[in-house]
Design a protein around this motif. Structure first.
Motif, short mmCIF file in Angstrom:
data_model
loop_
_atom_site.label_atom_id
_atom_site.label_comp_id
_atom_site.label_asym_id
_atom_site.label_seq_id
_atom_site.Cartn_x
_atom_site.Cartn_y
_atom_site.Cartn_z
N ILE A 62 4.74 49.12 -18.83
CA ILE A 62 3.34 49.43 -19.13
C ILE A 62 3.23 50.78 -19.83
O ILE A 62 2.48 50.94 -20.81
CB ILE A 62 2.50 49.41 -17.85
N LEU A 63 3.96 51.78 -19.35
CA LEU A 63 3.93 53.10 -19.99
C LEU A 63 4.36 53.00 -21.45
O LEU A 63 3.72 53.58 -22.35
CB LEU A 63 4.83 54.06 -19.23
N ILE A 64 5.44 52.27 -21.71
CA ILE A 64 5.93 52.11 -23.08
C ILE A 64 4.92 51.35 -23.92
O ILE A 64 4.64 51.72 -25.07
CB ILE A 64 7.29 51.40 -23.07
N HIS A 65 4.37 50.28 -23.35
CA HIS A 65 3.40 49.45 -24.09
C HIS A 65 2.21 50.28 -24.57
O HIS A 65 1.69 50.04 -25.66
CB HIS A 65 2.92 48.31 -23.20
N TYR A 66 1.83 51.27 -23.79
CA TYR A 66 0.67 52.10 -24.15
C TYR A 66 1.08 53.48 -24.68
O TYR A 66 0.31 54.43 -24.57
CB TYR A 66 -0.29 52.20 -22.97
N GLY A 67 2.25 53.56 -25.28
CA GLY A 67 2.55 54.73 -26.11
C GLY A 67 3.55 55.73 -25.59
O GLY A 67 3.93 56.65 -26.33
N ALA A 68 3.99 55.64 -24.33
CA ALA A 68 4.95 56.62 -23.82
C ALA A 68 6.31 56.42 -24.49
O ALA A 68 6.70 55.30 -24.82
CB ALA A 68 5.10 56.47 -22.30
N ASP A 69 7.01 57.52 -24.71
CA ASP A 69 8.35 57.50 -25.30
C ASP A 69 9.37 57.55 -24.16
O ASP A 69 9.69 58.62 -23.66
CB ASP A 69 8.53 58.68 -26.25
N ILE A 70 9.85 56.40 -23.73
CA ILE A 70 10.79 56.31 -22.61
C ILE A 70 12.10 55.71 -23.12
O ILE A 70 12.11 54.61 -23.69
CB ILE A 70 10.22 55.47 -21.46
N HIS A 71 13.19 56.43 -22.91
CA HIS A 71 14.49 55.98 -23.39
C HIS A 71 14.87 54.66 -22.71
O HIS A 71 14.60 54.47 -21.51
CB HIS A 71 15.54 57.05 -23.09
N PRO A 72 15.51 53.75 -23.45
CA PRO A 72 15.91 52.47 -22.84
C PRO A 72 16.80 52.62 -21.61
O PRO A 72 16.82 51.73 -20.75
CB PRO A 72 16.66 51.77 -23.98
N GLU A 73 17.54 53.73 -21.52
CA GLU A 73 18.42 53.92 -20.38
C GLU A 73 17.83 54.88 -19.33
O GLU A 73 18.56 55.40 -18.48
CB GLU A 73 19.78 54.43 -20.85
N ALA A 74 16.53 55.07 -19.39
CA ALA A 74 15.87 55.85 -18.32
C ALA A 74 16.00 55.10 -17.00
O ALA A 74 15.98 53.87 -16.96
CB ALA A 74 14.41 56.09 -18.66
N TRP A 75 16.12 55.85 -15.94
CA TRP A 75 16.22 55.26 -14.61
C TRP A 75 14.81 54.95 -14.08
O TRP A 75 13.82 55.14 -14.79
CB TRP A 75 17.01 56.20 -13.70
N PRO A 76 14.66 54.50 -12.82
CA PRO A 76 13.34 54.07 -12.34
C PRO A 76 12.25 55.13 -12.51
O PRO A 76 12.49 56.32 -12.33
CB PRO A 76 13.60 53.77 -10.86
#
Length: 213
Positions: A57-71
């Motif tokens: 959800i965070l990514i869908h609405y614009g957050a930049d989260i690395h694919p290998e981020a943990w929980p």
């Protein structure tokens, strides 16, 4: 009278019930956003039980989260996000704990391999409020600044990191500490900085009261 099913059928039924329950916990995000904008999306994140869905959800609405981020989370509080979560950045192998409070008034940058403990509060703004007859709001003006957690740092459970603070690489902040200043790299912060209390001079308060603050 309840009909007893064969064990295999019982297991299948329990599995189906659980899958149906899980689907009911995930609303249609587009409809949710249409009904209440980012406010309702953030309200859902607060009760979301899945760190994976939280990240989606965070990514869908614009957050930049690395694919290998943990929980990330779950049960996180997003505050003052504006029209999107674009102010949030989380690097690879970084973890944000359960019930964390993330203020997105300004940029919140969490670099690689950072750990943010459960119920930590990371702020990016200061505002005493625009209330009538409140002179302290004039003495301490509102501000917003990016808050940055550099690579490899650790922020303990229940910490409060104030706006504009930069926590250096590999620094460690113990649980429950209020961080109101930059932390140099490789530093262990064991307690909140001790500051003496101070009294606001009455002449300043009177000045702003007369001005109608």
């Amino acid at each position: 009278m309840r009909v007893r099913l064969p064990p295999a059928a019982e297991r299948l039924l329990k599995f189906a019930r659980t899958k149906v329950w899980a689907q009911t916990q995930m609303p249609d995000l587009d409809q949710l956003h249409a009904a209440g904008g980012m406010f309702l999306i953030s309200a859902y994140l607060l009760q979301c039980w899945s760190p994976d869905i939280t990240k989606e959800i965070l990514i869908h609405y614009g957050a930049d989260i690395h694919p290998e981020a943990w929980p990330v989370g779950p049960n996180i509080t997003i505050h003052e996000s504006g029209p999107s979560y674009a102010n949030l950045s989380i690097g690879a192998y970084s973890h944000v704990g359960r019930q964390a409070f993330l203020d997105l008034t300004d940029r919140l940058i969490i670099e690689d391999s950072v750990s943010v403990g459960m119920r930590a509060m990371i702020l990016t703004h200061l505002n005493l409020g625009e209330y009538p007859n409140k002179p302290t709001a004039r003495l301490i003006p509102k501000k917003q600044k990016p808050t940055i957690l550099r690579r490899g740092c650790s922020v303990g459970a229940g910490c409060v990191v104030l706006c504009g603070v930069e926590i250096g690489e590999d620094a460690v902040v113990n649980a429950g500490v209020v961080v109101d200043r930059d932390v140099p790299p490789g530093t262990i912060v064991t307690s909140s900085r001790q500051k003496p209390d101070y009294q606001i001079p009455e002449r300043f308060l009177q000045k702003f009261r007369k001005a109608g603050a």
